[in-house]
Design an enzyme around this catalytic site. Structure first.
Site, mmCIF file in Angstrom:
data_model
loop_
_atom_site.group_PDB
_atom_site.id
_atom_site.type_symbol
_atom_site.label_atom_id
_atom_site.label_comp_id
_atom_site.label_asym_id
_atom_site.label_seq_id
_atom_site.Cartn_x
_atom_site.Cartn_y
_atom_site.Cartn_z
ATOM 1 N N HIS A 137 -29.211 36.835 9.882
ATOM 2 C CA HIS A 137 -28.941 37.899 10.854
ATOM 3 C C HIS A 137 -27.727 37.487 11.695
ATOM 4 C CE1 HIS A 137 -30.893 35.180 13.672
ATOM 5 N NE2 HIS A 137 -32.002 35.188 12.938
ATOM 6 N N HIS B 182 -27.409 33.833 12.893
ATOM 7 C CA HIS B 182 -26.872 32.903 11.899
ATOM 8 C C HIS B 182 -25.358 33.127 11.748
ATOM 9 C CE1 HIS B 182 -31.148 33.493 10.387
ATOM 10 N NE2 HIS B 182 -31.108 32.204 10.565
ATOM 11 N N GLN C 41 -42.011 22.083 7.540
ATOM 12 C CA GLN C 41 -42.015 22.373 8.972
ATOM 13 C C GLN C 41 -43.001 23.475 9.367
ATOM 14 O OE1 GLN C 41 -37.695 23.348 8.912
ATOM 15 N NE2 GLN C 41 -38.227 24.993 10.321
ATOM 16 N N GLN D 288 -28.875 27.580 20.085
ATOM 17 C CA GLN D 288 -29.574 27.287 21.342
ATOM 18 C C GLN D 288 -30.901 28.055 21.403
ATOM 19 O OE1 GLN D 288 -29.010 25.185 23.787
ATOM 20 N NE2 GLN D 288 -30.487 25.997 25.256
ATOM 21 N N LYS D 289 -31.019 29.047 20.530
ATOM 22 C CA LYS D 289 -32.291 29.789 20.441
ATOM 23 C C LYS D 289 -33.457 28.821 20.233
ATOM 24 C CE LYS D 289 -35.247 33.040 18.915
ATOM 25 N NZ LYS D 289 -35.642 32.762 17.547
ATOM 26 N N VAL E 98 -27.843 34.684 20.218
ATOM 27 C CA VAL E 98 -27.358 36.040 19.961
ATOM 28 C C VAL E 98 -28.548 36.994 20.111
ATOM 29 C CG1 VAL E 98 -26.307 37.582 18.266
ATOM 30 C CG2 VAL E 98 -25.563 35.204 18.423
ATOM 31 N N SER F 39 -35.436 35.909 12.394
ATOM 32 C CA SER F 39 -35.904 36.417 11.100
ATOM 33 C C SER F 39 -37.323 36.966 11.248
ATOM 34 C CB SER F 39 -35.899 35.292 10.060
ATOM 35 O OG SER F 39 -34.623 34.706 10.003
ATOM 36 N N ARG F 40 -38.070 36.433 12.198
ATOM 37 C CA ARG F 40 -39.472 36.854 12.380
ATOM 38 C C ARG F 40 -39.587 38.234 13.033
ATOM 39 N NH1 ARG F 40 -40.329 31.000 13.039
ATOM 40 N NH2 ARG F 40 -41.852 30.384 11.461
#
Ligand code: AMP
Length: 299
Positions: free
Chosen positions: A35, A38, A62, A156-157, A184, A194-195
């Site tokens: 998105h 990225h 993970q 930083q997200k 962003v 993405s979620r």
């Protein structure tokens, strides 16, 4: 045209030629379903590097056993078009076996060498997702070994991830410059993820509470400019109260920490910066979609 590469051997061969040609290599590690968040990492990489590798690897290590690995969105065709438009040179799309070998996970046991991150994990997301950052550090270290980038780009997200990766690179003397990129957001303030695809329209509206609660906290922090210190509990209460106005939201954690050490702070000195980070479940089914967001509080 972006080339799709699935094998480590091929990446190594390409990397060797790049070294000979004295090229600066950048790596953007992702789990795909790309998105605009990225995209901003890739654009930054393009500005600083001669050659940009985007890895697109859904890292099983993970995810916890009750997490969303099996339903995590994937769309190789869409990702390939996206990286091509963004001008990345390679989309590295390995299988889990290519990265970890056969039988790296058996009966819930991990049978591969894992990098245990320093104790920056016993807080925020690390506390709520046991093993998550071990999985992240392991795969990122492997991706660094495979692609040997000069620069690597992280958002930083995932603020805790960024701090942990920087620390890992320092602790292990890895010669790569880790670059943090700003969050962003959608026009209405929702952090891109993405979620977000999991959300119904009603849940999507409810999810706006994450950013709104952080903005309320920031407004309060700025109003307190005339004081030298602010009590962190006052800020946490503002976030908590805001999130609780939204019936589809359930708080996982709210943390106010030092942005470098991730240590909890009880009193905030307005001369310094702090990281306010939250994780919130959104959904009519409790625990349906877990979203994270954060803001740096500073005057
Ligand atoms: P993911 O594919 O979710 O593992 O994310 C791959 C990289 O993109 C990580 O470094 C993330 O922090 C970064 N990223 C994800 N969402 C955003 C966003 N909204 N803004 C900036 N970076 C992001």
């Amino acid at each position: 045209m972006t080339e799709i590469i699935r094998s480590i051997a091929e990446i190594r061969a390409i990397r060797e030629n790049l070294v000979k040609a004295d090229k600066i290599v950048g790596l953007v590690p992702t789990m795909g379903y790309l998105h605009a968040g990225h995209q901003s990492l890739i654009e930054t990489a393009k500005k600083q590097c001669d050659f940009v590798i985007v890895s697109d690897f859904l890292n099983p290590l993970q995810f916890g056993p009750s997490e969303d690995l099996s339903k995590y969105p994937r769309d190789l065709e869409k990702d390939l078009i996206a990286v091509d438009q963004m001008g990345a040179d390679i989309l590295f799309y390995p299988s889990a076996t290519e990265i970890y070998g056969e039988d790296f996970l058996k009966g819930g046991k991990i049978l591969t060498t894992v990098i245990p991150p320093e104790n920056l994990t016993n807080k925020l997301c690390g506390l709520k997702r046991p093993g998550h950052f071990e999985g992240v550090c392991t795969v990122v270290a492997k991706l660094f070994n495979i692609t040997q980038p000069h620069y690597a780009y992280f958002g930083q997200k995932d603020a805790q991830q960024l701090v942990i990766i920087k620390k890992m690179v320092k602790d292990l003397n890895r010669d790569v410059k880790v670059v943090g990129c700003p969050i962003v957001r959608e026009k209405d303030g929702l952090a891109m993820s993405s979620r977000n695809i999991y959300l119904t329209q009603k849940e999507r509206n409810a999810a706006l509470i994450l950013n709104q609660s952080l903005q309320n906290a920031r407004d309060y922090y700025l109003q307190e400019a005339s004081n030298k210190t602010v009590n962190s509990q006052d800020i946490i209460k503002i976030v908590e109260k805001s999130i609780k106005t939204q019936e589809l939201a359930k708080i996982d954690y709210i943390s106010l920490v030092d942005p470098f050490t991730l240590e909890d702070k009880t009193t905030l000195d307005i001369a310094h910066e702090y990281l306010l980070a939250i994780a919130v479940f959104i959904g009519e089914d409790v625990h349906k979609t877990r979203l994270i967001d954060n803001i740096i509080l500073k005057h």
